[in-house]
Design an enzyme around this catalytic site. Structure first.
Site, mmCIF file in Angstrom:
data_model
loop_
_atom_site.group_PDB
_atom_site.id
_atom_site.type_symbol
_atom_site.label_atom_id
_atom_site.label_comp_id
_atom_site.label_asym_id
_atom_site.label_seq_id
_atom_site.Cartn_x
_atom_site.Cartn_y
_atom_site.Cartn_z
ATOM 1 N N CYS A 1 46.760 14.613 -37.747
ATOM 2 C CA CYS A 1 45.986 14.538 -36.506
ATOM 3 C C CYS A 1 46.885 14.335 -35.295
ATOM 4 O O CYS A 1 46.443 14.530 -34.158
ATOM 5 C CB CYS A 1 44.951 13.429 -36.592
ATOM 6 S SG CYS A 1 45.642 11.827 -37.036
ATOM 7 N N GLU B 1 37.184 9.486 -35.291
ATOM 8 C CA GLU B 1 38.460 10.071 -34.881
ATOM 9 C C GLU B 1 38.332 11.565 -35.090
ATOM 10 O O GLU B 1 38.135 12.027 -36.218
ATOM 11 C CB GLU B 1 39.613 9.511 -35.706
ATOM 12 C CG GLU B 1 40.964 10.038 -35.256
ATOM 13 C CD GLU B 1 42.010 9.993 -36.343
ATOM 14 O OE1 GLU B 1 42.775 10.978 -36.452
ATOM 15 O OE2 GLU B 1 42.053 9.007 -37.085
#
Length: 485
Positions: free
Chosen positions: A285, A248
């Protein structure tokens, strides 16, 4: 994911192969990897009920140790007690959720084709398909979630649920917490009867790189920066036996405010944006890093007062300032708003550009600034928004701030953003990623290296298992889930 570039990018890590070591105080990496291979040999045969018991014991132990763990996390991360307490609760919740789903059989992916002599392709044998664990998994902890994406976080939980042994590479931003967490976890797992060394910790940049390259590791979970993740991804792919790398990485999470949305919900939109932008000092994020607005002047004028707390560490603080300056210096970009931070706190900054400028330089909306900053993109028509996004690659989330459910512009933008995002959101904000069965946390590059998978939610288990079909196998030799009731 962030600008806290992993140590794996150092020149030494790129060029050297040093003696295997897990850190200054621990056993050698060679010893750790031998132990994880031995642990996997035992855990691969464990039943779902066994694995559920281990996960529950781990969750119980972490909850019991919260008064010890949270203060250490505070001292190393600068995060407030309430945030860390909630994050630890999330961590133990996801462990228990996996345990519950294991016991219920909800995580099984079973397909059975009984023998059929009249199958149109010709007589079909009895074929039964299930999944089995990949092997020892290496997990790189993240900087911005000391619990939920660290030693006992989502990657570890899903790998253990899958039946894998796990080696965690500690993040240098919270080493003491990592050691304390793994000590707590190992004691709980041992007490629950799990294989010895089911969960281990390594430290140091070279240990992480070497572990990615080592044949005993069969998959990698990573949360961090795009450059660092890409480097490690390339290492995993360059092995003689390439392995899955679930990274990620970076995401700007574009938001489109429609004209109807702005006319009907302007105050709600600006207040929601301010809260999402500054949550965790912008170190999520899923922070809304790009916002397309029909009236930039009115949007800026309607913003409430904003402030952010300290960054996680000095390296992130410096990275935020540098990436912000770089983006602000681009052609067509101006600083539209700046709220100076207090002592030890970052400024909250809004940059401004136009959809036309983005069409000329698509990197404007792909450049992640990890901190409390966002880029406002003024547009005159939705055709401009679509043209601006044409050069976009991928993101974790895409959000539409529309009017009512019949807002045609909003529905159009929802379909457009789904081309680029792993999760699309209507009239809410992307920060806050719940742990559930339907959650999708991933997206096309550079949001992740494996857009068909998720790193949050129970579907994350699929990353660490592989399918096996059993053809014409006697019932007694089948895995339990493939046998007839």
């Amino acid at each position: 994911m962030n600008t806290d570039t992993p140590e794996a990018l150092s020149p030494e890590a790129r060029t050297k192969t040093v003696p295997l070591s897990s850190g200054p105080a621990g056993p050698s990496l060679d010893t750790v990897l031998n132990r994880t291979r031995t642990a996997f040999a035992a855990t691969r045969a464990a039943t779902p009920a066994d694995r559920a018991r281990w996960l529950t014991a781990l969750a119980d132990a972490l909850d019991a140790a919260h008064t010890t763990l949270v203060p250490v996390a505070q001292s190393e991360s600068h995060l407030p007690e309430a945030r860390l307490t909630g994050e630890l609760r999330r961590t133990t919740f996801q462990l228990r959720l996996f345990a519950e789903r294991l016991v219920s059989g909800a995580l099984d992916d079973v397909r059975i084709d009984h023998a059929d002599p009249d199958w149109p392709m010709g007589p079909r044998p009895d074929i039964r398909r299930t999944t089995v664990p990949l092997g020892p998994v290496l997990v790189f902890a993240a900087s911005n979630f000391p619990f939920a994406f660290s030693v006992a976080g989502g990657d570890t939980a899903s790998a253990l649920a899958a039946g894998c042994s796990v080696v965690v590479k500690a993040h240098p931003g919270h080493p003491e917490l990592s050691r304390l967490t793994v000590t707590t976890a190992r004691a709980a797992l041992d007490e629950a009867g799990a294989p010895t060394d089911l969960l281990q910790l390594i430290e140091g940049e070279q240990s992480g790189v070497n572990a990615v390259r080592d044949h005993r590791i069969k998959a990698v979970g990573f949360t961090g920066s795009t450059p660092g993740g890409r480097y490690l991804f390339d290492q995993a792919a360059a092995r003689r036996d390439p392995i899955p790398f679930y990274g990620e990485l970076g995401s700007t999470n574009p938001v489109v405010v429609t004209s109807a949305g702005w006319a009907e919900r302007s105050e709600e939109i600006t207040s929601g944006f301010a809260g999402s932008l500054t949550l965790g000092s912008g170190q999520f994020c899923t922070q809304p890093g790009v916002v397309f607005v029909p009236d930039a002047d009115a949007f800026l004028a309607a913003l409430p007062a904003m402030s952010a707390g300290p960054m996680l560490n000095g390296r992130l603080d410096a990275g935020y300032a540098q990436s912000l300056d770089d983006l602000a210096s681009r052609d067509g970009v101006d600083v539209a708003h700046r709220t100076p931070g207090g002592e030890g706190e970052p400024d909250v900054v809004l940059l401004r550009t136009s959809a036309e400028a983005v069409q000329s330089d698509p990197s404007l909306i792909a450049t992640e600034v990890f901190g409390p900053a966002s880029l406002l993109v003024a547009y005159r028509s939705l055709d401009e928004v679509e043209a601006a996004l044409a050069g976009f690659e991928g993101t974790l989330t895409g959000t539409v701030q529309a009017g009512g459910p019949d807002d045609a512009d909003g529905l159009r933008m929802l379909g457009l953003l789904a081309r680029y995002a792993g999760r699309v959101i209507w009239n809410e904000w992307p920060t806050g990623v719940t742990v559930s069965d339907a959650q999708q946390h991933g997206g096309p590059w550079p949001a992740s290296t494996a857009p068909t998978t998720t790193s949050v939610g129970t579907a994350a288990i699929q990353r660490f298992r592989r399918p096996v079909a059993f053809q014409n196998v006697p019932a007694a030799a089948l895995p339990p889930e493939l046998r007839e009731p």
